[in-house]
Every structure is written in C-alpha cells, then in structure tokens.
Design a protein around this motif. Structure first.
Motif, PDB file in Angstrom:
ATOM      1  N   GLY A  50       0.830  -1.193   0.000  1.00 12.93           N
ATOM      2  CA  GLY A  50       0.000   0.000   0.000  1.00 12.93           C
ATOM      3  C   GLY A  50       0.866   1.244   0.000  1.00 12.93           C
ATOM      4  N   VAL A  51       0.615   2.139  -0.933  1.00 16.39           N
ATOM      5  CA  VAL A  51       1.378   3.387  -1.058  1.00 16.39           C
ATOM      6  C   VAL A  51       0.474   4.546  -0.648  1.00 16.39           C
ATOM      7  CG1 VAL A  51       2.676   4.888  -2.623  1.00 16.39           C
ATOM      8  CG2 VAL A  51       2.756   2.389  -2.921  1.00 16.39           C
ATOM      9  N   LEU A  52       0.804   5.195   0.448  1.00 11.74           N
ATOM     10  CA  LEU A  52       0.011   6.312   0.947  1.00 11.74           C
ATOM     11  C   LEU A  52       0.617   7.616   0.456  1.00 11.74           C
ATOM     12  CD1 LEU A  52      -0.694   5.191   4.641  1.00 11.74           C
ATOM     13  CD2 LEU A  52      -1.783   4.476   2.507  1.00 11.74           C
TER      14      LEU A  52
ATOM     15  N   ASP B  86      -9.467   2.884  -0.022  1.00 14.28           N
ATOM     16  CA  ASP B  86      -9.503   3.671   1.207  1.00 14.28           C
ATOM     17  C   ASP B  86      -8.492   3.103   2.201  1.00 14.28           C
ATOM     18  OD1 ASP B  86     -10.701   1.382   2.329  1.00 14.28           O
ATOM     19  OD2 ASP B  86     -12.715   2.193   2.093  1.00 14.28           O
ATOM     20  N   LEU B  87      -8.261   3.858   3.272  1.00 11.67           N
ATOM     21  CA  LEU B  87      -7.251   3.449   4.246  1.00 11.67           C
ATOM     22  C   LEU B  87      -7.609   2.131   4.909  1.00 11.67           C
ATOM     23  CD1 LEU B  87      -6.366   6.864   5.938  1.00 11.67           C
ATOM     24  CD2 LEU B  87      -4.923   5.507   4.415  1.00 11.67           C
ATOM     25  N   ASP B  88      -8.882   1.921   5.181  1.00 10.65           N
ATOM     26  CA  ASP B  88      -9.285   0.694   5.847  1.00 10.65           C
ATOM     27  C   ASP B  88      -8.917  -0.527   5.010  1.00 10.65           C
ATOM     28  OD1 ASP B  88     -10.730  -0.510   8.156  1.00 10.65           O
ATOM     29  OD2 ASP B  88     -12.037  -1.268   6.556  1.00 10.65           O
ATOM     30  N   THR B  89      -9.146  -0.436   3.702  1.00  9.53           N
ATOM     31  CA  THR B  89      -8.791  -1.546   2.805  1.00  9.53           C
ATOM     32  C   THR B  89      -7.291  -1.776   2.797  1.00  9.53           C
ATOM     33  OG1 THR B  89     -10.700  -1.121   1.380  1.00  9.53           O
ATOM     34  CG2 THR B  89      -8.869  -2.365   0.427  1.00  9.53           C
ATOM     35  N   ILE B  90      -6.528  -0.692   2.728  1.00  2.00           N
ATOM     36  CA  ILE B  90      -5.072  -0.812   2.699  1.00  2.00           C
ATOM     37  C   ILE B  90      -4.553  -1.417   4.001  1.00  2.00           C
ATOM     38  CG2 ILE B  90      -2.933   0.547   2.733  1.00  2.00           C
ATOM     39  CD1 ILE B  90      -4.218   2.329   0.578  1.00  2.00           C
ATOM     40  N   TYR B  91      -5.071  -0.935   5.127  1.00  2.00           N
ATOM     41  CA  TYR B  91      -4.620  -1.489   6.404  1.00  2.00           C
ATOM     42  C   TYR B  91      -4.958  -2.975   6.515  1.00  2.00           C
ATOM     43  CZ  TYR B  91      -4.094   3.390   7.969  1.00  2.00           C
ATOM     44  OH  TYR B  91      -3.734   4.701   8.095  1.00  2.00           O
ATOM     45  N   ARG B  92      -6.107  -3.354   5.996  1.00  2.32           N
ATOM     46  CA  ARG B  92      -6.574  -4.736   6.115  1.00  2.32           C
ATOM     47  C   ARG B  92      -5.849  -5.684   5.161  1.00  2.32           C
ATOM     48  NH1 ARG B  92     -11.376  -3.798   4.815  1.00  2.32           N
ATOM     49  NH2 ARG B  92     -11.333  -4.571   2.657  1.00  2.32           N
TER      50      ARG B  92
ATOM     51  N   ARG C 258      -2.213   3.906  17.159  1.00  2.00           N
ATOM     52  CA  ARG C 258      -2.671   2.637  17.732  1.00  2.00           C
ATOM     53  C   ARG C 258      -3.884   2.071  16.995  1.00  2.00           C
ATOM     54  NH1 ARG C 258      -0.881   5.650  22.047  1.00  2.00           N
ATOM     55  NH2 ARG C 258       0.733   4.633  23.319  1.00  2.00           N
ATOM     56  N   GLU C 259      -4.835   2.928  16.686  1.00  2.00           N
ATOM     57  CA  GLU C 259      -6.054   2.460  16.025  1.00  2.00           C
ATOM     58  C   GLU C 259      -5.752   1.916  14.642  1.00  2.00           C
ATOM     59  OE1 GLU C 259      -9.601   2.443  13.612  1.00  2.00           O
ATOM     60  OE2 GLU C 259      -7.951   3.876  13.370  1.00  2.00           O
ATOM     61  N   ALA C 260      -4.893   2.620  13.907  1.00  2.00           N
ATOM     62  CA  ALA C 260      -4.531   2.170  12.558  1.00  2.00           C
ATOM     63  C   ALA C 260      -3.750   0.859  12.610  1.00  2.00           C
ATOM     64  CB  ALA C 260      -3.714   3.244  11.848  1.00  2.00           C
ATOM     65  N   PHE C 261      -2.795   0.761  13.532  1.00  2.00           N
ATOM     66  CA  PHE C 261      -2.031  -0.484  13.659  1.00  2.00           C
ATOM     67  C   PHE C 261      -2.966  -1.651  13.984  1.00  2.00           C
ATOM     68  CE2 PHE C 261       1.777   2.259  14.686  1.00  2.00           C
ATOM     69  CZ  PHE C 261       2.503   1.885  13.553  1.00  2.00           C
TER      70      PHE C 261
ATOM     71  N   ASP D  12      -4.805   8.417  -1.891  1.00  2.00           N
ATOM     72  CA  ASP D  12      -4.544   9.849  -1.987  1.00  2.00           C
ATOM     73  C   ASP D  12      -5.892  10.562  -2.114  1.00  2.00           C
ATOM     74  OD1 ASP D  12      -1.719  11.528  -3.029  1.00  2.00           O
ATOM     75  OD2 ASP D  12      -3.661  12.553  -3.044  1.00  2.00           O
ATOM     76  N   LYS D  13      -5.954  11.768  -1.629  1.00  2.00           N
ATOM     77  CA  LYS D  13      -7.180  12.554  -1.782  1.00  2.00           C
ATOM     78  C   LYS D  13      -7.453  12.853  -3.245  1.00  2.00           C
ATOM     79  CE  LYS D  13      -7.178  14.950   2.693  1.00  2.00           C
ATOM     80  NZ  LYS D  13      -7.096  16.282   3.362  1.00  2.00           N
ATOM     81  N   TYR D  14      -6.368  12.939  -4.024  1.00  2.00           N
ATOM     82  CA  TYR D  14      -6.494  13.273  -5.447  1.00  2.00           C
ATOM     83  C   TYR D  14      -5.941  12.122  -6.273  1.00  2.00           C
ATOM     84  CZ  TYR D  14      -6.915  17.784  -3.137  1.00  2.00           C
ATOM     85  OH  TYR D  14      -7.297  18.801  -2.287  1.00  2.00           O
ATOM     86  N   GLU D  15      -6.814  11.433  -6.972  1.00  2.00           N
ATOM     87  CA  GLU D  15      -6.388  10.280  -7.753  1.00  2.00           C
ATOM     88  C   GLU D  15      -5.700  10.711  -9.046  1.00  2.00           C
ATOM     89  OE1 GLU D  15      -9.528   7.486  -8.290  1.00  2.00           O
ATOM     90  OE2 GLU D  15      -9.872   7.225  -6.141  1.00  2.00           O
ATOM     91  N   ASN D  16      -4.777   9.869  -9.512  1.00  2.00           N
ATOM     92  CA  ASN D  16      -3.975  10.166 -10.682  1.00  2.00           C
ATOM     93  C   ASN D  16      -4.109   9.023 -11.679  1.00  2.00           C
ATOM     94  OD1 ASN D  16      -1.322   9.975 -12.280  1.00  2.00           O
ATOM     95  ND2 ASN D  16      -1.170  12.019 -11.376  1.00  2.00           N
TER      96      ASN D  16
END
Length: 327
Positions: A147-149, A188-194, A215-218, A173-177
């Motif tokens: 995952g690239v943030l 979304d971040l949840d998918t990437i974290y999972r 902590r929550e993200a980890f 990213d907020k702005y897709e390329n």
C-alpha cells in the motif's frame, strides 16, 4: 538581487550555490549554521533567505520580519518546520522546492528490500562471523501486497518501480492520478490497512494527517506488517509504533524519518547524550532500520534543491508565478 543562505554546506552545496548565483546574477550571503535569534541579524539587508530543515517559529519569523526579510525559501519539499501562520501574520512569503523523485523512490525500495530480507540482522551477524540461518529467512516482494500512501511525484515513482517486482499495489490519496491507475488500485485506508503486507508513506505532514498511523490504525493492519517511512516522522505515532513492534503487529520497519528530529540530523553528535529516547529504542530492535533523513541525498537532488530555491526567490522578486510558492 541578494539572497542569504543559512545551513550553507561547503562540502556539497557550495559548488551549486556558486554556479547558480553566478548564472542568475545573485549576490549571495552565507552562514553555515542554522538560523537562530542570535544569528538572524546576518540576513539584514537581504530580502530573501534560503534554509533547510531548520525550525522557523513565530519568534524567529518576527525577527526576520523586523530586519526586512520578505521571503523564506526552504531547500526541501516539506515545510512543516516553518510556522506558516506566523509567516502569514508577518507578511513573509514562504516557498519550498522540488527535486527528482528518483532519489527518494530508490531509497524507499532499498528500505523495503532490506526490511523484508532482514538485512540489518544479516549484516550484524556477518560482522561477527555468525553465518547461521535461523531468524533471517526473508520474504519476496512479488508475494506481497503493498500500500502506497500518497501518490505525488515520489509516490508515483515508487509505484512505477514496484510494478516491476510484480507486487499487488494499492494506493491512497485525496487526489487520484490516472498514471497511478496503470499499476495500482486506489483504495480507502481501511482496505489498505486490512489487505497490505507492506505500507509505505509518501505524504506531506499536515495538521490533518499528523499521527495518521497510530494505535487504532495499527490495530486494523495485518500481523507482521512492514512499515516504511521516507516522508515525515510525524505521520506515525512513534510510541504506538514501538508498541506495535514489541507486540509483533509490525514485523519490520524501515524509517528514514522520525518524530522530533530537528536539531539532530546533519550534525556530528557522536559524543553527545541525545534526549531522543524513542530513537534509541527503535534502533535497538533487530527488525528496525533507522537512517538519518538521507533518502533525498544525491548529487542531482542537491543541485535541484539549490537551483529551485534561488529560482523561487527570483520569480517572487520579478512578480512572476512561482510554482514552489507556499504562502
């Protein structure tokens, strides 16, 4: 025009400062130290100041305003070390620079490979002729989901490079390329974290994303996830990272940046007792690589940083559009 350069480094920047100041007809003032209240007076008579990652707080900003400085250009992409609100208050313009994204992209991939192949421990063992195998079995990048943030110029370069390894790639990213979509899937971040085995950060640090990973993200990430950060230390809650490493949630980390690094890097501090307890803890882990904010450091990048800082000041002086303007 006249530009005063703080943090002027004789061993690498000098040749570029001399080259570009001559090319653009700039009168250059220099100070090898970082700007402080004690040496700010050196910039008196100079409306333009160039710095690197030195803290410019409200008090120092006011001092520069009082001696007639109109603009501060930081020879870095990030500008979180500059008090932007104070700059607005005192009417001082601020700009950053850009440089080839390849330097940080290369370094990022290097940290990824070193992390997943447990290179820190391999090299430590090699130094004492310990050539045993237990504990150093690594993983292969093509088998990992990454995952690239942040998909700015550096994030895009990392994604392009990783596509050659055959990784499954997610991006946020907020702005897709559209160029990113050729190699990676935005999520979304949840998918990437999972879903991701490895997460790498390439965002600027803002109030909105401070401690983005805590902590929550980890808690939402895979066990054994690898974390790589070549962006800004404040994107990760350091204490939460330490806890995640100790619990095994984070299997490895490659960090070129950490929180609270101002005033430490780029100086010889080997005989100093540093009040950087978290740094010592991180460096003590066998599965954590910490480097001193070096991902940018190539000949091309140093040339770009000096050139663009000077050009930014010139554009402001001439009343032209400045692509590096922050405020």
């Amino acid at each position: 025009m006249k530009i005063f350069a703080y943090n002027y480094r004789e061993f690498d920047e000098a040749e570029y400062f001399q080259k570009f100041s001559k090319e653009y007809g700039v009168e250059l003032g220099i100070c090898t130290d970082a700007p402080t209240l004690e040496n700010a007076h050196l910039a008196e008579g100079y409306e333009y100041v160039t710095i690197i990652t030195s803290k410019i707080d409200r008090e120092l900003m006011k001092k520069f305003h009082d001696i007639g400085v109109k603009m501060i250009s930081t020879r870095t992409i990030g500008y979180d070390h500059v008090d932007i609100e104070a700059a607005k208050e005192f009417g001082i313009h601020v700009s950053n620079v850009s440089y080839s994204p390849e330097c940080v992209a290369d370094y990022t991939v290097m940290l990824m490979l070193m992390s997943v192949r447990k290179m820190k421990r391999i090299m430590q063992r090699g130094e004492i002729n310990d050539f045993s195998l237990p504990g150093i079995q690594g993983r292969e990048l093509p088998n990992l989901t990454v995952g690239v943030l942040g998909t700015g110029r550096i994030g895009q370069a990392v994604i392009r490079d990783l596509s050659g390894f055959g990784c499954k790639l997610y991006a946020y990213d907020k702005y897709e390329n559209d160029a990113v979509k050729e190699h990676a899937q935005y999520a979304d971040l949840d998918t990437i974290y999972r879903e991701c085995d490895l997460i790498t950060l390439h965002m600027p640090l803002t109030e909105d994303n401070f401690h983005l990973i805590g902590r929550e993200a980890f808690g939402r990430m895979k066990d054994g996830v690898v974390i790589v950060n070549t962006a800004r230390g404040g994107l990760i809650d350091t204490k939460a990272l330490i806890e995640a490493i100790e619990s095994g949630k984070v299997g490895a980390a490659g960090l070129d940046v950490i929180e609270d690094e101002f005033g430490m890097y780029y100086y010889d501090r080997k005989s100093d007792v540093l009040s950087k307890r978290d740094l010592y803890i991180l460096r003590g882990f066998p599965n954590v690589i910490v480097t001193p904010h070096m991902a940018f450091y190539t000949d091309q990048a140093v040339s770009d940083m000096v050139k663009h800082s000077i050009e930014s000041c010139i554009l402001r002086e001439e009343g032209k559009e400045d692509p590096w303007a922050v405020v």
